[in-house]
Scaffold this active site. Structure first.
Site, PDB file in Angstrom:
ATOM      1  N   ARG A  37      10.901  -1.147  12.605  1.00  0.00           N
ATOM      2  CA  ARG A  37       9.892  -0.351  13.327  1.00  0.00           C
ATOM      3  C   ARG A  37      10.532   0.624  14.308  1.00  0.00           C
ATOM      4  NH1 ARG A  37       5.473  -1.077  10.459  1.00  0.00           N
ATOM      5  NH2 ARG A  37       5.486  -3.163   9.596  1.00  0.00           N
ATOM      6  N   HIS A  67      17.590  -2.157   2.971  1.00  0.00           N
ATOM      7  CA  HIS A  67      16.221  -1.615   2.970  1.00  0.00           C
ATOM      8  C   HIS A  67      16.070  -0.657   4.147  1.00  0.00           C
ATOM      9  CE1 HIS A  67      11.920  -1.265   2.769  1.00  0.00           C
ATOM     10  NE2 HIS A  67      11.783  -2.194   1.845  1.00  0.00           N
ATOM     11  N   TYR A  70      10.682   1.041   7.976  1.00  0.00           N
ATOM     12  CA  TYR A  70       9.334   1.487   7.615  1.00  0.00           C
ATOM     13  C   TYR A  70       8.917   2.755   8.344  1.00  0.00           C
ATOM     14  CZ  TYR A  70       8.733  -3.203   5.640  1.00  0.00           C
ATOM     15  OH  TYR A  70       8.850  -4.347   4.913  1.00  0.00           O
ATOM     16  N   HIS A 107      10.723   3.108   0.787  1.00  0.00           N
ATOM     17  CA  HIS A 107       9.346   3.368   0.385  1.00  0.00           C
ATOM     18  C   HIS A 107       9.207   4.877   0.268  1.00  0.00           C
ATOM     19  CE1 HIS A 107       7.866  -0.674   2.283  1.00  0.00           C
ATOM     20  NE2 HIS A 107       8.833  -0.827   1.409  1.00  0.00           N
ATOM     21  N   GLU A 142      10.962   2.316  -4.218  1.00  0.00           N
ATOM     22  CA  GLU A 142      10.222   1.069  -4.421  1.00  0.00           C
ATOM     23  C   GLU A 142       8.833   1.374  -4.983  1.00  0.00           C
ATOM     24  OE1 GLU A 142      10.351  -1.658  -1.145  1.00  0.00           O
ATOM     25  OE2 GLU A 142       8.942  -3.058  -2.093  1.00  0.00           O
ATOM     26  N   ASP A 176       8.578  -4.174  -7.033  1.00  0.00           N
ATOM     27  CA  ASP A 176       8.058  -5.237  -6.167  1.00  0.00           C
ATOM     28  C   ASP A 176       6.855  -5.865  -6.879  1.00  0.00           C
ATOM     29  OD1 ASP A 176       6.353  -6.500  -4.124  1.00  0.00           O
ATOM     30  OD2 ASP A 176       7.775  -5.688  -2.672  1.00  0.00           O
ATOM     31  N   HIS A 179       3.535  -5.579  -5.047  1.00  0.00           N
ATOM     32  CA  HIS A 179       3.049  -4.201  -5.003  1.00  0.00           C
ATOM     33  C   HIS A 179       2.485  -3.740  -6.352  1.00  0.00           C
ATOM     34  CE1 HIS A 179       5.964  -3.197  -1.431  1.00  0.00           C
ATOM     35  NE2 HIS A 179       5.143  -4.197  -1.170  1.00  0.00           N
ATOM     36  N   HIS A 211      11.847  -7.153  -6.321  1.00  0.00           N
ATOM     37  CA  HIS A 211      11.361  -7.911  -5.162  1.00  0.00           C
ATOM     38  C   HIS A 211      10.387  -8.957  -5.680  1.00  0.00           C
ATOM     39  CE1 HIS A 211      12.113  -4.585  -1.907  1.00  0.00           C
ATOM     40  NE2 HIS A 211      13.187  -5.312  -2.161  1.00  0.00           N
ATOM     41  N   ASP A 224      -1.100  -4.934  -0.421  1.00  0.00           N
ATOM     42  CA  ASP A 224       0.276  -5.205   0.011  1.00  0.00           C
ATOM     43  C   ASP A 224       0.368  -6.264   1.105  1.00  0.00           C
ATOM     44  OD1 ASP A 224       2.958  -5.221   0.547  1.00  0.00           O
ATOM     45  OD2 ASP A 224       3.080  -3.152   1.236  1.00  0.00           O
ATOM     46  N   HIS A 226       2.183  -9.940   1.228  1.00  0.00           N
ATOM     47  CA  HIS A 226       3.013 -10.870   0.465  1.00  0.00           C
ATOM     48  C   HIS A 226       2.589 -12.321   0.726  1.00  0.00           C
ATOM     49  CE1 HIS A 226       6.537  -7.737   0.564  1.00  0.00           C
ATOM     50  NE2 HIS A 226       5.391  -7.214   0.181  1.00  0.00           N
ATOM     51  N   GLU A 256      10.895 -11.649  -0.603  1.00  0.00           N
ATOM     52  CA  GLU A 256      10.397 -11.085   0.669  1.00  0.00           C
ATOM     53  C   GLU A 256       9.109 -11.803   1.036  1.00  0.00           C
ATOM     54  OE1 GLU A 256       9.719  -7.038  -0.835  1.00  0.00           O
ATOM     55  OE2 GLU A 256      11.287  -6.388   0.556  1.00  0.00           O
TER      56      GLU A 256
END
Ligand code: FE
Ligand code: FE
Ligand code: ZN
Length: 279
Positions: A37, A67, A70, A107, A142, A176, A179, A211, A224, A226, A256
Site C-alpha cells: 500500500r 509482486h 497494489y 496487476h 496477472e 490466478d 480471479h 496463483h 476477488d 481469496h 495467496e
C-alpha cells in the site's frame, strides 16, 4: 518436480523468506517488492541477497515471484500516478537484477472510466517504457477478476496488451484461480475448456505461474476475495486437477490464501499429498 510455495513477508529480507519457505517444505515463494500500500522499498542488502542465493541453491528454491505493490496503476487517468508506476517498476526491475532469472507480476491496472481500449494502450505504453533487452526477469500480467474498472478480466484483454508490447519476449501471464473464476472462467466444471481458450487467445507458452486461491464468492461474481483451499466455491478437487494437469504441472504454484505460515505449511502438505507422479 512440483514447484510449490506461498506468499511471504519481505520485511526481514530474502534470507528470512528462504528460511521460512524451507520451514514449510516450500521450494519457491512470492513476496511484495515493497509495502503493497506504500511506495518506498527497503534498501537492498547485498549480504542478505548473497546468503539467500546460497541457501536457495543448496535447497532447490527457484523461480521466485516478486509482486508489484497494489498502489501502481499503469493505466491511471492521472499522469502523475502513471509516472509513479513507471518509476516504481523501473526501480523494482533494477533491484530484481540482483536475483536474476525470476518473475515479476503486476496487476495490469484500472482504466478508471477511460475505457478498456485506452487502458490497454496506456498499460502497453508503460511496459514499453520499463522493459529493456538486458532484463533477466520475466514480467507477468496477472489475470484479474474484473472488479471496478480492472483491465485484464479476459484473455482477450491480456492478449491485446501483449500485442502492443515491443519486447514481448520479456512478458508472460500469471493465472490466478480465484480471479479467473470470479471473472467468469469456469475452471471448476470445464478446466480443459478454459485452458483451450487460454491457448487459442494467448498461448499456453505465455503462462509462467499460477496463483492458487479458493474464492469466497460464486462464479462470475467479479469480486476477488481469496479463500482457503477447499473452503470456497472452487473446492479441493479443482486444485487437485490444476496441480496435476498436463498443461500446468510444470509451472510454479503460489498460495495467496488468507493464512499464516503454519496454515500455508498445511496447505502445501495437502497439495503434495494430491500431486501425482513426483510429489
Ligand atoms: Fe496479485
Ligand atoms: Fe493473485
Ligand atoms: Zn486477488
Amino acid at each position: 518436480m512440483f514447484q510449490i510455495g506461498c506468499h511471504l513477508s519481505a520485511a526481514k529480507g530474502f534470507l528470512q523468506m528462504g528460511r521460512e519457505a524451507i520451514s514449510i517444505k516450500a521450494n519457491t515463494f512470492q513476496f511484495f517488492t515493497r509495502n503493497p500500500r506504500g511506495g518506498n522499498a527497503k534498501e537492498l542488502d547485498p549480504r542478505d541477497v548473497a546468503e539467500f542465493l546460497a541457501l536457495a541453491k543448496a535447497n532447490g528454491i527457484h523461480q521466485i515471484l516478486a509482486h508489484a505493490p497494489y498502489t501502481l496503476n499503469a493505466c491511471a487517468a492521472n499522469p502523475s500516478i502513471r509516472d509513479f508506476t513507471h518509476r516504481t517498476m523501473l526501480d523494482d526491475l533494477a533491484r530484481l537484477e540482483s536475483v536474476p532469472g525470476n518473475l515479476y507480476n503486476f496487476h495490469p491496472g484500472s482504466h478508471v472510466g477511460q475505457g478498456t481500449e485506452k487502458g490497454i494502450e496506456l498499460i502497453a505504453e508503460t511496459l514499453n517504457g520499463v522493459l529493456s533487452k538486458s532484463l533477466r526477469t520475466t514480467v507477468l500480467l496477472e489475470t484479474m477478476s474484473g472488479k471496478g474498472s480492472e483491465v485484464g478480466r479476459s484473455f482477450e484483454e491480456l492478449r491485446a496488451i501483449l500485442d502492443r508490447v515491443e519486447l514481448s519476449e520479456k512478458m508472460g501471464v500469471c493465472l490466478d484461480t480465484c480471479h479467473v473464476y470470479d471473472a467468469g472462467y469456469d475452471i471448476v466444471h470445464d478446466l480443459d475448456g478454459v485452458l483451450a481458450r487460454f491457448d487459442t487467445i494467448i498461448g499456453l507458452n505465455r503462462l509462467k505461474a499460477i496463483h492458487l486461491n479458493d474464492s469466497k464468492n460464486p462464479f462470475s461474481s467479479h469480486k476477488d476475495r481469496h479463500e482457503l483451499l477447499g473452503q470456497g466455491s472452487l473446492g479441493m478437487r479443482t486444485f487437485e486437477r490444476i496441480i496435476n494437469h498436463p498443461s500446468l504441472r510444470h509451472l510454479p504454484f503460489y498460495l495467496e490464501t488468507p493464512n499464516d505460515l503454519p496454515g500455508y505449511g498445511q496447505e502445501i502438505a495437502t497439495l503434495k499429498s494430491l500431486r501425482q507422479g513426483d510429489a
